[in-house]
Design a protein around this motif. Sequence first.
Motif, PDB file in Angstrom:
ATOM      1  N   GLU A  67      -4.848   0.227  66.182  1.00 46.71           N
ATOM      2  CA  GLU A  67      -4.352   0.489  67.535  1.00 46.71           C
ATOM      3  C   GLU A  67      -5.489   0.940  68.449  1.00 46.71           C
ATOM      4  OE1 GLU A  67      -1.035   3.124  67.641  1.00 46.71           O
ATOM      5  OE2 GLU A  67       0.183   1.917  66.272  1.00 46.71           O
ATOM      6  N   TRP A  71      -6.788  -0.731  71.894  1.00 48.62           N
ATOM      7  CA  TRP A  71      -6.842   0.146  73.074  1.00 48.62           C
ATOM      8  C   TRP A  71      -8.252   0.142  73.664  1.00 48.62           C
ATOM      9  CZ3 TRP A  71      -9.273   4.186  75.335  1.00 48.62           C
ATOM     10  CH2 TRP A  71      -8.568   4.970  76.267  1.00 48.62           C
ATOM     11  N   VAL A 101       0.257   0.575  72.877  1.00 45.49           N
ATOM     12  CA  VAL A 101      -0.848   0.568  73.846  1.00 45.49           C
ATOM     13  C   VAL A 101      -0.305   0.102  75.187  1.00 45.49           C
ATOM     14  CG1 VAL A 101      -3.115  -0.374  74.447  1.00 45.49           C
ATOM     15  CG2 VAL A 101      -2.546   0.057  72.042  1.00 45.49           C
TER      16      VAL A 101
END
Length: 753
Positions: A67, A71, A101
């Motif tokens: 993640e 991001w 995100v």
Amino acid sequence: MTDWTKIVSGEALITEAKERATKVKKKSKVSPAEAALLKSEGWKIVKETKKGIATLEQPKRFCDIFENEVWSILYKMGFTHMNAGKDIKIDLNGNTKKIDVLAMDDETCLLVECKSSEILDKTSSFKKELESIHGYYGEVCQAITEQFGPRKFKLIFATKNYVISDDSADMQRINAFGFSYMDQDIIDYYDELTKHLGSAARYQLLGNLFTGETIEGLETRVPAISGYMGGHEYYSFLIDPQKLLKIAYILHRNKANHLLMPTYQRLIKKDRLKNIRDFVSQGGFFPGALVVSIDSKGEGVLFEDAAQTDNDSSKMGILSLPAKYRSVYVIDGQHRLYGYSDSSPIINTVIPVVAFVDLDSKEQVKMFMDINENQKKVSKTLRNTLNIDLLWDSSDPKSRREALTLKIAEALGERHSSPLYGRILTGEDKENNLRCITTDYIKDALKNSSFLNEYNKSGVTKQGTFDKGSNDATFPILLSFLEKCFALISEYCSEDWRLGRDGFLAINNSTYAIIKIIDDIVNIKTAATDFTIGDVEEIFTECEDMLYHLCDAIGSLAPEDKEKIKKAKGGGAKKEAWRVLQVALHAKCPEFTNQELITYIEDNCTDNNPESEQFIQDIENEIKARFRNVLEQDSEWKNTKLPESLAIDIASRIATENTKRSRNGGEPIDEWHIISFDEIATICRHSNNWSSFAKNLLLRPSSDSSTQANAITWLKELSTLKNKLKNNKPIIRSEFENLKKLHQDFCNIENIG
């Protein structure tokens, strides 16, 4: 209630980016009691004061790292508002939905759902997750709009180590719901792009996500001249680069753009881009025009005539470019265009453009190659990749076959389902320890196999085992079959397979050899069972037993055979690797055979060396005895029958050898212990030795005539064979048969000296 403060900008965004850049979580100034508790939960003390106040770290979870990767890429692209913390929770009338995100700029808002697995997963389905997201997606967009104002929204479904194929049910859902999909290849592409372009990489991303959608408030009317060039309509104009950047798109030759095929552009080079940015920021300019193709969606472009030029074929007027994402494809000049990105707009700066309209994709590829062949040379790997598109539907069947072999090679390296994924150099991939196989070797193996039709000017001369008459029909079945074969080999020979370039198996020579062996197996099986290939599973099942034997043969290869495959170079290297595997498989599975292989084994692999060594020794003894008996009748033979240089050399070698023997208590030797076949040939050539005595000594009963040239030839052949035996090289069948005849000529008749 939604905590909108979790969407941050400015300094808070910079702080968040720094935290996400690390792969560990950190806690500082932790008391001894709390530190002990954290240690039990997997934290590690990295620093501790005398009073026990500690700093601890813990690796972030695999899913969190993924993640953060997504991001961070969006952050580097210059999105101004993003979520802080693990995710952002949107309250929908008491029903909370989390977004992994969130990234916004003034025009767009991206919502990203991230799914990751620590191991490769080819079977999982995301039906439940996708349908759930689709159910609340509209409400989430509405909530964000009410808080921040209207924007263009796009949901991105991003995965790592999950395989969602283009024809899967999940991909159909993603497309039906209007979402975008990013696998690790696409994420890697944007990551690499941000390293080179910085925030300007956002233009490529938005062009991909919002293709054809209008960019509100963008004025794209420019004065232009219209005309025709090479049979194509074109427009020449000047435009603010900041405007062109928003509507332009670069068809980078990359796995991320595989659905846009054909693609042809190299990835932008960071160093070159920096130099261009420095140049234009100091007032520099490029008089050469960018070459682009306007995508009008078949509607044409709006051009308002203002005046006729002196040339009847051209007009001046106002051109209205489409104010839409990804409506202009840059064929040449991407570095010049992006040289104006990632910086403050330069007032009154324009760049010249030559724009064609709705150029066919293959015409774009050809134009790109024509331009770049005369400038920076297009790499062989990229040319191979581009030729797939140029030759796929060619009227020449050999060219179509060339495109098919290249496409199979490329697909083996780019499809996640392939065991060769990430192992084959395609487009402008960089070579590394694992990615070390070139498409040329796979192409050559396929061309030299029986898989595909063979042609001459009249048509098909030999029907290929897998050839269905068209590239579109042949490609999927042959590709699927090869994937299955390589999957079995890579699994059962995993130790050698994982070594890549450090080993012998997953390299060019072996890849060529394996494809050729697979072809051999198919030919043996189809000949034995007399059936036509239709179902991939059927033929794979039929071949599976021999493929297991091949794995066994690979695992049992002698170290010297592995080295032979690995170190072989030059034109015959790949064929030599094929022969090594053929012979090894035949030894494990005698059913793996054909007449060509039998002949090769008889010619090259039968162990003739012991008998050959005895033959050579017998011949040498006989010939030396004959020459000795004749020459030693003259006490001055060394002076009268030998060249002076040879006589001196022999005397020196005898003296050196006998000195050693004297020291070690050995018996002395004479000249006949050291004279070689080459030196006997020299004696034959000297003065009138041939006609006076040597011819009679070297007469061969099996030959009608014995000339000096013939005798010198076979004496040198004997010298070569003796050296091969000394270096443990095999005596092949043809050499052995010639040696056998010499032995019969000189050792099975009375001495005629």
